[in-house]
Write a protein that holds these residues in place. Structure first.
Motif, PDB file in Angstrom:
ATOM      1  N   TYR A  62      25.648  -9.203 -11.958  1.00  0.00           N
ATOM      2  CA  TYR A  62      26.785  -8.515 -11.357  1.00  0.00           C
ATOM      3  C   TYR A  62      27.881  -8.345 -12.406  1.00  0.00           C
ATOM      4  O   TYR A  62      28.302  -9.331 -13.026  1.00  0.00           O
ATOM      5  N   TYR A  63      28.328  -7.112 -12.591  1.00  0.00           N
ATOM      6  CA  TYR A  63      29.356  -6.830 -13.584  1.00  0.00           C
ATOM      7  C   TYR A  63      30.497  -6.016 -12.974  1.00  0.00           C
ATOM      8  O   TYR A  63      30.276  -5.199 -12.077  1.00  0.00           O
ATOM      9  N   MET A  64      31.696  -6.266 -13.496  1.00  0.00           N
ATOM     10  CA  MET A  64      32.850  -5.426 -13.215  1.00  0.00           C
ATOM     11  C   MET A  64      33.097  -4.580 -14.459  1.00  0.00           C
ATOM     12  O   MET A  64      33.218  -5.109 -15.561  1.00  0.00           O
ATOM     13  N   LEU A  65      33.161  -3.263 -14.260  1.00  0.00           N
ATOM     14  CA  LEU A  65      33.414  -2.340 -15.359  1.00  0.00           C
ATOM     15  C   LEU A  65      34.716  -1.603 -15.100  1.00  0.00           C
ATOM     16  O   LEU A  65      34.961  -1.149 -13.980  1.00  0.00           O
ATOM     17  N   ASN A  66      35.556  -1.518 -16.119  1.00  0.00           N
ATOM     18  CA  ASN A  66      36.768  -0.702 -16.038  1.00  0.00           C
ATOM     19  C   ASN A  66      36.418   0.651 -16.646  1.00  0.00           C
ATOM     20  O   ASN A  66      36.515   0.858 -17.852  1.00  0.00           O
TER      21      ASN A  66
END
Length: 239
Positions: A62-66
């Protein structure tokens, strides 16, 4: 699970490449060198090492990308850079996908995962997962605009939007511009741009800052990504 698949899933190469690692006696299972790539292993019980280093199995990522502007929300494209092109060789996986989409010129929060069940829950129309956007608008937003957005307005093409929330944060009377936030419970094509256009104004800048209970990390640089924490994953799974 086959040993070669186990190692490939953990990013140690293609199935062909990890077969070579196994054949060259660099892989051990439960402290015994293993040379049979078809060997079945229990990903949660067996102790697998490569060159003496433990290989801990992780099923979901699971990743958060801006997301920056100019990048499309897709896994692969022949002409445009995609959000997965941002990932390093070490973190890239063929099964990673973005949860939903952001327009090419829209920035902000994008979740990237290989957990299809979570992605489905977050995108299901029945769940009404809130998505919050920071919007800079060419024009002065009014209390009447707030009312129309809240009542469920009709946009071009006759499409009817669900009731949404328009929060006016700042009005620049001199330049006739507005900074606002819009909270949606759906995701129609170019929805915010079309809503604002219907209200007689135009979107100059759009950034997603929240999805469900997950907020964009203000310390995460534009065009960067990081793994979600266990607490953040739990927050997403609550809805």
């Amino acid at each position: 699970m086959r040993l070669d698949k186990y190692l490939a899933n953990m990013g140690f190469g293609t199935r062909k490449e990890v077969k070579k690692l196994i054949k060259n006696k660099r892989v051990a299972v439960n402290e015994k060198i293993e040379t049979v790539d078809k060997r079945q292993v229990d990903e949660y019980e067996d102790y697998v090492t490569l060159d003496g280093e433990e290989v801990v199995y992780q099923k979901y990522f699971y990743y958060m990308l801006n997301k920056p502007a100019g990048v499309i929300t897709a896994t692969i494209d022949d002409f445009e850079p995609t959000v997965l092109d941002i990932f390093s060789d070490q973190d890239f996986r063929m099964d990673l996908s973005p949860v939903g989409r952001l327009d090419k010129d829209t920035e902000g929060l994008l979740i990237i995962t290989n957990d299809g069940a979570l992605s489905h829950r977050l995108l299901s129309p029945k769940k009404h997962i809130e998505k919050e956007y920071l919007v800079k608008i060419d024009g002065i937003m009014t209390s009447e605009d707030v009312r129309r957005v809240a009542s469920g307005m009709q946009i071009d093409g006759g499409e009817l939007c669900l009731p949404a929330e328009l929060i006016i944060d700042e009005v620049d009377e001199e330049n006739e511009e507005t900074t606002a936030r819009i909270v949606l419970q759906e995701g129609k094509f170019h929805q915010i741009k079309r809503m604002v256009h219907t209200l007689g104004k135009e979107v100059m800048y759009l950034q997603r800052i929240r999805m469900g209970q997950l907020y964009l990390d203000e310390q995460l640089d534009l065009g960067s990504y990081r793994e979600l924490s266990e607490e953040e994953i739990t927050r997403l799974e609550k809805r």
